[in-house]
Design a protein around this motif. Structure first.
Motif, PDB file in Angstrom:
ATOM      1  N   MET A  39     -58.653  97.681 -21.821  1.00  0.00           N
ATOM      2  CA  MET A  39     -59.138  96.400 -22.332  1.00  0.00           C
ATOM      3  C   MET A  39     -60.475  96.022 -21.694  1.00  0.00           C
ATOM      4  SD  MET A  39     -55.489  94.441 -22.641  1.00  0.00           S
ATOM      5  CE  MET A  39     -56.110  92.985 -23.444  1.00  0.00           C
ATOM      6  N   SER A  40     -60.654  96.316 -20.430  1.00  0.00           N
ATOM      7  CA  SER A  40     -61.937  96.054 -19.766  1.00  0.00           C
ATOM      8  C   SER A  40     -63.047  96.901 -20.372  1.00  0.00           C
ATOM      9  CB  SER A  40     -61.830  96.342 -18.272  1.00  0.00           C
ATOM     10  OG  SER A  40     -61.002  95.404 -17.642  1.00  0.00           O
ATOM     11  N   ASP A  41     -62.730  98.168 -20.639  1.00  0.00           N
ATOM     12  CA  ASP A  41     -63.720  99.041 -21.291  1.00  0.00           C
ATOM     13  C   ASP A  41     -64.102  98.489 -22.660  1.00  0.00           C
ATOM     14  OD1 ASP A  41     -63.527 100.716 -19.098  1.00  0.00           O
ATOM     15  OD2 ASP A  41     -62.326 102.242 -20.120  1.00  0.00           O
ATOM     16  N   SER A  42     -63.120  97.968 -23.385  1.00  0.00           N
ATOM     17  CA  SER A  42     -63.382  97.402 -24.709  1.00  0.00           C
ATOM     18  C   SER A  42     -64.298  96.193 -24.617  1.00  0.00           C
ATOM     19  CB  SER A  42     -62.071  97.003 -25.386  1.00  0.00           C
ATOM     20  OG  SER A  42     -61.271  98.143 -25.588  1.00  0.00           O
ATOM     21  N   GLN A  43     -64.056  95.342 -23.646  1.00  0.00           N
ATOM     22  CA  GLN A  43     -64.927  94.175 -23.454  1.00  0.00           C
ATOM     23  C   GLN A  43     -66.363  94.608 -23.202  1.00  0.00           C
ATOM     24  OE1 GLN A  43     -62.610  92.326 -20.259  1.00  0.00           O
ATOM     25  NE2 GLN A  43     -62.577  90.467 -21.500  1.00  0.00           N
ATOM     26  N   GLU A  44     -66.540  95.615 -22.375  1.00  0.00           N
ATOM     27  CA  GLU A  44     -67.886  96.113 -22.067  1.00  0.00           C
ATOM     28  C   GLU A  44     -68.548  96.664 -23.327  1.00  0.00           C
ATOM     29  OE1 GLU A  44     -71.198  96.797 -19.736  1.00  0.00           O
ATOM     30  OE2 GLU A  44     -69.385  95.660 -19.247  1.00  0.00           O
ATOM     31  N   LEU A  45     -67.818  97.439 -24.110  1.00  0.00           N
ATOM     32  CA  LEU A  45     -68.381  97.986 -25.346  1.00  0.00           C
ATOM     33  C   LEU A  45     -68.797  96.890 -26.317  1.00  0.00           C
ATOM     34  CD1 LEU A  45     -65.929 100.957 -25.970  1.00  0.00           C
ATOM     35  CD2 LEU A  45     -68.378 101.142 -25.528  1.00  0.00           C
ATOM     36  N   PRO A  51     -72.807  98.137 -33.748  1.00  0.00           N
ATOM     37  CA  PRO A  51     -71.569  98.431 -34.481  1.00  0.00           C
ATOM     38  C   PRO A  51     -70.791  99.644 -33.967  1.00  0.00           C
ATOM     39  CG  PRO A  51     -73.359  98.002 -36.015  1.00  0.00           C
ATOM     40  CD  PRO A  51     -73.961  98.051 -34.645  1.00  0.00           C
ATOM     41  N   THR A  52     -71.465 100.677 -33.482  1.00  0.00           N
ATOM     42  CA  THR A  52     -70.755 101.874 -33.024  1.00  0.00           C
ATOM     43  C   THR A  52     -69.880 101.581 -31.816  1.00  0.00           C
ATOM     44  OG1 THR A  52     -72.478 103.300 -33.922  1.00  0.00           O
ATOM     45  CG2 THR A  52     -71.012 104.280 -32.287  1.00  0.00           C
ATOM     46  N   PRO A  53     -70.405 100.949 -30.750  1.00  0.00           N
ATOM     47  CA  PRO A  53     -69.519 100.621 -29.629  1.00  0.00           C
ATOM     48  C   PRO A  53     -68.417  99.632 -30.006  1.00  0.00           C
ATOM     49  CG  PRO A  53     -71.804 100.512 -28.919  1.00  0.00           C
ATOM     50  CD  PRO A  53     -71.790 100.683 -30.412  1.00  0.00           C
ATOM     51  N   ILE A  54     -68.696  98.742 -30.944  1.00  0.00           N
ATOM     52  CA  ILE A  54     -67.665  97.783 -31.361  1.00  0.00           C
ATOM     53  C   ILE A  54     -66.529  98.512 -32.064  1.00  0.00           C
ATOM     54  CG2 ILE A  54     -67.177  95.854 -32.931  1.00  0.00           C
ATOM     55  CD1 ILE A  54     -69.931  94.716 -32.084  1.00  0.00           C
ATOM     56  N   GLN A  56     -65.591 101.579 -31.435  1.00  0.00           N
ATOM     57  CA  GLN A  56     -64.842 102.243 -30.368  1.00  0.00           C
ATOM     58  C   GLN A  56     -63.996 101.234 -29.605  1.00  0.00           C
ATOM     59  OE1 GLN A  56     -64.520 105.632 -29.854  1.00  0.00           O
ATOM     60  NE2 GLN A  56     -62.840 104.858 -28.597  1.00  0.00           N
ATOM     61  N   ALA A  57     -64.516 100.033 -29.394  1.00  0.00           N
ATOM     62  CA  ALA A  57     -63.744  98.982 -28.732  1.00  0.00           C
ATOM     63  C   ALA A  57     -62.489  98.664 -29.539  1.00  0.00           C
ATOM     64  CB  ALA A  57     -64.596  97.733 -28.544  1.00  0.00           C
ATOM     65  N   ARG A  58     -62.612  98.609 -30.867  1.00  0.00           N
ATOM     66  CA  ARG A  58     -61.465  98.354 -31.733  1.00  0.00           C
ATOM     67  C   ARG A  58     -60.417  99.444 -31.563  1.00  0.00           C
ATOM     68  NH1 ARG A  58     -59.303 100.039 -36.163  1.00  0.00           N
ATOM     69  NH2 ARG A  58     -60.902 101.596 -36.571  1.00  0.00           N
ATOM     70  N   LYS A  59     -60.862 100.696 -31.534  1.00  0.00           N
ATOM     71  CA  LYS A  59     -59.933 101.813 -31.349  1.00  0.00           C
ATOM     72  C   LYS A  59     -59.293 101.754 -29.962  1.00  0.00           C
ATOM     73  CE  LYS A  59     -62.076 104.877 -34.693  1.00  0.00           C
ATOM     74  NZ  LYS A  59     -62.847 106.100 -34.927  1.00  0.00           N
TER      75      LYS A  59
END
Length: 80
Positions: A39-45, A51-54, A56-59
């Motif tokens: 979840m922390s990694d997702s917040q950072e992304l 759009p690409t990191p977002i 990956q954050a969703r995944k």
């Protein structure tokens, strides 16, 4: 990898088990800490705004939810 796994996680459920649930972090600190890290990694992304990191954050968040559901299922099977 199924189409669902590709779209939802970006990896197979078996890979989630191998890479996350059987990791050294999971063994030493527990799956809860693994989920918090994801979840922390997702917040950072998401902070990048691209759009690409977002995506990956969703995944990543879906991976965290998968791990939590596996934890809940394991807990239910031991109390039943």
């Amino acid at each position: 990898m199924t189409e669902f796994e590709k779209n939802c996680y970006g990896m197979t459920q078996e890979n989630i088990r191998e890479q996350y649930m059987n990791s050294i972090t999971a063994r030493l600190s527990g799956l809860e800490m693994v989920v918090m890290g994801i979840m922390s990694d997702s917040q950072e992304l998401m902070s990048f705004g691209d759009p690409t990191p977002i995506e990956q954050a969703r995944k990543n968040l879906n991976i965290a939810k998968f791990i939590l559901s596996e934890m809940m299922e394991a807990k239910m099977s031991t109390t039943a």
